[in-house]
Design a protein around this motif. Sequence first.
Motif, PDB file in Angstrom:
ATOM      1  N   THR A  57       0.836  -1.192   0.000  1.00 52.39           N
ATOM      2  CA  THR A  57       0.000   0.000   0.000  1.00 52.39           C
ATOM      3  C   THR A  57       0.869   1.240   0.000  1.00 52.39           C
ATOM      4  O   THR A  57       1.924   1.282   0.618  1.00 52.39           O
ATOM      5  N   GLU A 101     -11.532  -1.693   0.907  1.00 54.39           N
ATOM      6  CA  GLU A 101     -11.620  -1.023  -0.387  1.00 54.39           C
ATOM      7  C   GLU A 101     -11.605   0.499  -0.212  1.00 54.39           C
ATOM      8  O   GLU A 101     -10.946   1.223  -0.981  1.00 54.39           O
ATOM      9  N   LEU A 145      -8.042   1.706   0.711  1.00 53.07           N
ATOM     10  CA  LEU A 145      -7.143   1.662  -0.446  1.00 53.07           C
ATOM     11  C   LEU A 145      -7.449   2.770  -1.446  1.00 53.07           C
ATOM     12  O   LEU A 145      -6.554   3.253  -2.143  1.00 53.07           O
ATOM     13  N   ALA A 196      -6.416  -7.691   0.354  1.00 58.13           N
ATOM     14  CA  ALA A 196      -7.129  -7.189  -0.829  1.00 58.13           C
ATOM     15  C   ALA A 196      -7.242  -8.235  -1.925  1.00 58.13           C
ATOM     16  O   ALA A 196      -7.532  -7.892  -3.081  1.00 58.13           O
ATOM     17  N   LYS A 203      -6.028  -7.620  -5.898  1.00 58.58           N
ATOM     18  CA  LYS A 203      -4.872  -6.763  -5.661  1.00 58.58           C
ATOM     19  C   LYS A 203      -3.942  -7.392  -4.629  1.00 58.58           C
ATOM     20  O   LYS A 203      -4.372  -8.209  -3.811  1.00 58.58           O
ATOM     21  N   THR A 245      -1.492  -6.163  -1.608  1.00 58.29           N
ATOM     22  CA  THR A 245      -1.082  -5.030  -0.776  1.00 58.29           C
ATOM     23  C   THR A 245       0.123  -5.357   0.097  1.00 58.29           C
ATOM     24  O   THR A 245       0.754  -4.457   0.641  1.00 58.29           O
TER      25      THR A 245
END
Length: 274
Positions: free
Chosen positions: A2, A26, A29, A53, A58, A60
Amino acid sequence: MTASSPSSLRVAIAGASGRMGHMLIEAVLASGDCQLAAALDQPGSPGLGQDAAAFLGKATGVLIESDVRTALAKADVLIDFTRPEGTLAHLAVAAELGVKLVIGTTGFSDAQKAEIAVHAQKTAVILSPNMSVGVNVTFKLLEMAAKALQEGGYDIEIIEAHHKHKVDAPSGTALKMGEVIAEAQGTQLADRAVYERFGHTGERKPDTIGFATVRGGDIVGDHTVLFAGTGERVEISHKSSSRAGYAQGSLRAARFLAGKTSGQFDMFDVLSLR
């Protein structure tokens, strides 16, 4: 990983494998000022060890874990929409570590609320039965209506509907609506609430506040307060079509806590609705 910056608010999410947990992750992010620092779930959860995620496709680098102390050591604030017992266990560790807490969990007993107040002497806590900005504006509208309609014999009924998986009834939001109305009229909800009607109930007692509960399907959350008078009725409603509003409100609450070290607050404080 992240994205982060020195000014990023480090956020941990409890119940990371659940529907609300996913919505919160969500939202974090997608924000420009928050960093997903940790993701918590209970021991035995099938999501443990997975990227927080993964449901979004995704990566992270933040893995879902069950060790509360390890997770909270990475965070500035925890957002918790779990169960009362779990939230209190998280809060005890958070207070010890100086981690702030946004509590969206409902169904707390009076004794559990008192326990939250004790922990809030050590760290900053926001406790609200509903984190939605729209719902909290609705609370304010109800306060205004309750004062204006106190005279004239208006009967008050609160109708709420939620999905079939919700375990407490009436909802925390519905109860808060009743509390707001009762307090605006200088009374206590406990002295006026009627939660059940069955059989020969007799005529409706004046000054009571009735509750009706619906559970079914995937209803996110609908609430309507009916002020029924002679020749007219006023209805104030809020309907949620997704949990996105709860997530965005939770992030506003987390940002509010960034400047606090201790104390208990609610969404009226966050939104300056007092």
